[in-house]
Motif scaffolding. Structure first.
Motif, PDB file in Angstrom:
ATOM      1  N   GLN A  42      17.340   4.675  -9.610  1.00 57.70           N
ATOM      2  CA  GLN A  42      15.888   4.781  -9.550  1.00 57.70           C
ATOM      3  C   GLN A  42      15.318   4.713 -10.953  1.00 57.70           C
ATOM      4  N   ILE A  63       0.622   1.194  -6.815  1.00 57.31           N
ATOM      5  CA  ILE A  63       1.392   0.046  -6.338  1.00 57.31           C
ATOM      6  C   ILE A  63       1.154   0.004  -4.834  1.00 57.31           C
ATOM      7  N   GLU A  65       1.758  -2.101  -2.474  1.00 59.25           N
ATOM      8  CA  GLU A  65       2.816  -2.536  -1.557  1.00 59.25           C
ATOM      9  C   GLU A  65       3.829  -1.434  -1.288  1.00 59.25           C
ATOM     10  N   LYS A  66       3.911  -0.434  -2.197  1.00 61.97           N
ATOM     11  CA  LYS A  66       4.831   0.684  -2.002  1.00 61.97           C
ATOM     12  C   LYS A  66       4.106   1.934  -1.533  1.00 61.97           C
ATOM     13  N   VAL A  68       2.476   4.032  -3.458  1.00 58.90           N
ATOM     14  CA  VAL A  68       2.674   5.109  -4.429  1.00 58.90           C
ATOM     15  C   VAL A  68       1.746   4.883  -5.603  1.00 58.90           C
ATOM     16  N   LEU A  83      11.258   4.430  -8.521  1.00 57.22           N
ATOM     17  CA  LEU A  83      11.061   3.034  -8.166  1.00 57.22           C
ATOM     18  C   LEU A  83      12.377   2.280  -8.261  1.00 57.22           C
ATOM     19  N   GLU A  84      12.653   1.430  -7.299  1.00 58.95           N
ATOM     20  CA  GLU A  84      13.791   0.531  -7.390  1.00 58.95           C
ATOM     21  C   GLU A  84      13.432  -0.615  -8.327  1.00 58.95           C
ATOM     22  N   TYR A  88       6.486  -5.823  -9.286  1.00 60.91           N
ATOM     23  CA  TYR A  88       5.427  -5.144  -8.553  1.00 60.91           C
ATOM     24  C   TYR A  88       4.070  -5.555  -9.107  1.00 60.91           C
ATOM     25  N   SER A 656      -2.082   5.041   0.986  1.00 58.46           N
ATOM     26  CA  SER A 656      -0.688   5.032   1.411  1.00 58.46           C
ATOM     27  C   SER A 656      -0.500   4.333   2.751  1.00 58.46           C
TER      28      SER A 656
END
Length: 777
Positions: A42, A63, A65-66, A68, A83-84, A88, A656
């Protein structure tokens, strides 16, 4: 010997093919060994959000799309954890600043991720044209202009802009008939004929426009709506006495390639808006819009035997061309065609009953076309020709009473603009031709011969804005028109603007004169119902009015980045020669005459615009006013006019979930209603009432959006007895004396006749709706 060393040893003893096999095997072993650490490690994204003045505290960094994000600290720093690795799209936003979006690879190679945001007051930077006929920012306009972007109307989707305006402070769509549901737009308590409707700055110029001008405009093509409250006759001539509504369509270069918006309600209403952008060669772009509305489900929830909502089939086509020319000179052409068939009446009414005297129905067939545009002449300076032409044909039956009308209006205007030093000068000449013909006494000569009305209205106007200082400006204007029936008409105006050094406070003062030449049969639906005889007590003279307005705008930014905007106004309009329909002297007549006295519309209004970094946004407004008539020393409240009104739009975005919640509504105080006499047992005043709605919207990427909700949450509807003697629409059980007055009888003790004009709110109760939007940018 380890597995890796054995693999290497084997590769040295094999041939070339064996070496490649070993290399692949070695790579796979390394990948499998290290993959768990790479895949599940991470990372965090650290950075700062800065402005030209320094770090920004309480800015949102997300972000989407996530789902968060983080909020910046006092030094503008933020950190998004867990975060992976990957690419982004990061967005930073804060009230009062232009949002910034950038793509970043996590983990970042070195240093911190920096956002640099520029201050922007969006509401004051919006371009407006309605106040001065010139494109200026809202901040620079000396005339107060309310601007409503297209997204404002998405919070409460409706089949037409006429209904959408119910959430604009000081503006009320008024339904004028319980049966056919036609209506007009009231601004600050003044009826629809005092409101001018424009599309792209060009007047549709007819009283019928307040009924049909805001119907059938594809909302997917609308960029914004501009509202000016108070006389604008100096620039736009007759009918702009109460104010104007300017519908601004999208510029072709900014419009989406394709857009579609369709929704249906629990009552069976279906509305569809389509928009397409096309390109022809290098220099021609076009916008095509189609609006389709269908409602064919008779409902009678109040049990009076009449439809609660008029059945309608409407098709509207809009076409706009924008031609690129040398030196950026303007050249646009646009047109619209509306075909509508609507009816309301007794539930058993059918097409075979149209015009008959057995089953009552109001059937209105309308065909309307409009064309308008602007052409900037290829000469030195800014010289433009603007035009609009429209035609309106109506074939209607109100019970057994037929009304057939044909109206054509041609308008042309030449303007010259010149900015020199501290002066910004606008000069113009205009000409308007109005043709009107119908089958009523309004266009009859000697009671028998048909005599259509033709009015020629040439005019000229001048306006100059003088920059007293960087923070002050003074605008003066005057217009002269010559009406072929009523002679010369002069309309002056004066506007003053003062802006604070930090541009957070704007003060405006305006005073102006307005005039209007009335045509009863294009403006007052009650004159057409056939339920009352229309009587003209005298030849109607033009109405005149004087208006003054004080406006104060204040923008406030909190330390936490939240935003609050206040916009307050005090207004006063004084009328002479006011044309007032008299419903009360004789319950079987509508008597039209110029008021022998004066009429006054005065009041205060306040708008609040607020937004929090949490995603909560509020737009709310309230208007307190007194609209009264004074004749022979007697002061009475104007019919169908509220003293207090309030509106609100509250939105909250749950980032979210990608979900937006919108709660909209309005509230109105009691209005005085038209009664049929002293024995009429219906309430003289309407009750307090409120129409409230809630909607959920979910976005799927940049193209798809679904929405749905509930309208009229409180299930408010007017009294069931709003239509007097709904069971006897042809007055077969009514007795009259020799003077035409109704005689009370045991069967009719309240001396009533059939009358659908006692109406102040829609008859639609609570209902659900669901819709979908699709856009290709």
């Amino acid at each position: 010997m380890t597995l890796l060393s054995r693999t290497y040893f084997y590769s040295q003893r094999t041939g070339k093919a064996g070496k490649w096999i070993c290399r692949i095997l070695l790579t796979a072993l390394i990948y499998l060994f290290f993959w768990p650490q790479v895949a599940f490690s991470q990372h965090s994204l650290k950075g700062k959000v800065l402005s030209p003045a320094g770090p920004l505290e309480f800015a949102n960094v997300v972000i989407k799309e996530k789902g968060v994000g983080a909020i910046t600290d006092s030094l503008g720093r933020f950190e998004i954890k867990d975060l992976e690795a990957g690419d982004y799209l990061i967005q930073a936003s804060m009230i009062g600043f232009a949002s910034e979006s950038r793509r970043v690879s996590v983990p970042i190679s070195k240093g911190e991720f920096i956002f640099e945001m520029n201050s922007l007051d969006g509401s004051l930077d919006e371009v407006v044209v309605s106040g001065t006929m010139q494109e200026v920012s809202k901040l620079d306009s000396p005339v107060p202009v309310d601007v409503y972007k297209s997204i404002f109307f998405k919070a409460n989707p409706t089949p037409s802009l006429f209904e959408s305006l119910q959430n604009v402070n000081g503006v009320r769509p008024q339904i004028n008939c319980n049966v056919c549901n036609t209506g007009d737009i009231h601004i600050n308590g003044l009826e629809g004929p005092y409101t001018m409707i424009l599309i792209d700055g060009m007047p549709i110029v007819s009283g019928l426009a307040t009924v049909y001008g805001l119907t059938g405009i594809p909302q997917s093509l609308i960029d914004r709506i501009e509202v000016v409250k108070g006389p604008a006759s100096t620039l736009y001539g007759s009918e702009a006495v109460g104010g104007l509504i300017n519908v601004i369509t999208k510029r072709t270069e900014l419009a989406p390639v394709f857009s579609a918006d369709a929704f249906a309600s629990g009552w069976g209403e279906v509305n569809t808006d389509l928009g397409v952008k096309s390109t022809f060669g290098k220099n021609v772009q076009s916008l095509t819009g189609v609006n389709l509305f269908w409602y064919d489900n008779p409902i009678d929830n109040n049990g009076d035997g009449f439809t609660d909502l008029t059945l309608q089939q409407r098709v509207s086509i809009f076409q706009k061309f924008q031609i690129q020319r040398k030196a950026g000179r303007a050249f646009t052409m646009a047109g619209r065609y509306v075909n509508e068939d609507r009816w309301g009446g007794q539930m058993e009414w059918t097409e075979q009953d149209r015009g008959g005297d057995q089953v009552y129905g109001e059937s209105i067939r309308t065909r309307r076309w409009e064309t308008f545009g602007v052409y900037q002449l290829p000469v030195p300076g800014n010289v433009s020709f603007q035009y609009s032409v429209n035609g309106h044909k109506q074939d209607s039956y109100y019970g057994a009473t037929q009304f057939v009308a044909d109206q054509k209006i041609a308008f042309g205007q030449l303007t010259w603009m010149k900015e020199s030093g501290k002066n910004n000068l606008l000069l113009g000449t205009a000409y308007r031709y109005t043709f009107y013909d119908d089958n009523t006494p309004a266009t009859a000569h000697n009671g028998t011969e048909n005599f259509p009305s033709e009015i020629h209205l040439p005019g000229a106007f001048a306006q100059n804005e003088f920059k007293i200082s960087p923070s002050q400006s003074l605008l003066g204007g005057i217009r002269y028109d010559y009406n072929s029936l009523h002679g010369s008409i002069l309309s002056p105006r004066l506007n003053y603007k003062l802006v604070s050094a930090d541009k957070s406070t704007v003060f405006r003062f305006s005073v102006g004169n307005g005039f209007r030449v009335a045509n009863v049969f294009t403006e007052d639906h009650a004159a057409l119902t056939g339920a009352r005889e229309v009587v003209f007590a005298e030849e109607l003279a033009p109405e005149r009015s004087w208006n003054t307005n004080l406006n104060l705008v204040k923008k406030i930014y909190s330390d936490r980045g939240n935003y609050f905007g206040l916009d307050g106004s005090v207004f006063y309009t004084y009328f002479t020669n006011r044309i007032v329909p008299d419903y009360e002297t004789n319950p079987n007549q509508i008597i039209y005459a110029n008021l022998d006295g004066n009429a006054v519309s005065k009041g205060v209004s306040l708008n609040l615009d607020a937004a929090w970094n949490s995603g909560l946004k509020v737009m709310a407004g309230a208007t307190l006013m007194d609209v009264s008539l004074d004749e022979d020393g007697q002061k009475v409240r104007q019919l169908l006019t509220e003293r207090f009104s309030g509106v609100w739009t509250i939105g909250y975005e749950i980032q979210s979930l990608g979900l937006t919640v919108d709660y909209t509504g309005n509230v109105y105080s009691p209005m005085r209603l038209p009664l049929l006499g002293e024995l009429d047992d219906r309430a003289e005043y309407s009750p307090w009432y409120s129409i409230q709605n809630i909607q959920l919207t979910k976005a799927f990427g940049d193209r798809w959006e679904i929405y749905g909700g509930v309208k009229n949450l409180l299930n408010f509807t007017p009294p069931a007895n709003s239509i007097a003697r709904a069971f006897d629409p042809f007055d077969q059980g009514v007795e009259f004396d020799s003077n035409g007055q109704v005689i009370p009888t045991p069967e009719n003790p309240n001396a009533l006749t059939f009358d659908p004009t006692y109406v102040f709110a829609p008859n639609q109760g609570i209902r659900g709706f669901f819709g979908v939007r699709f856009t290709i940018l």
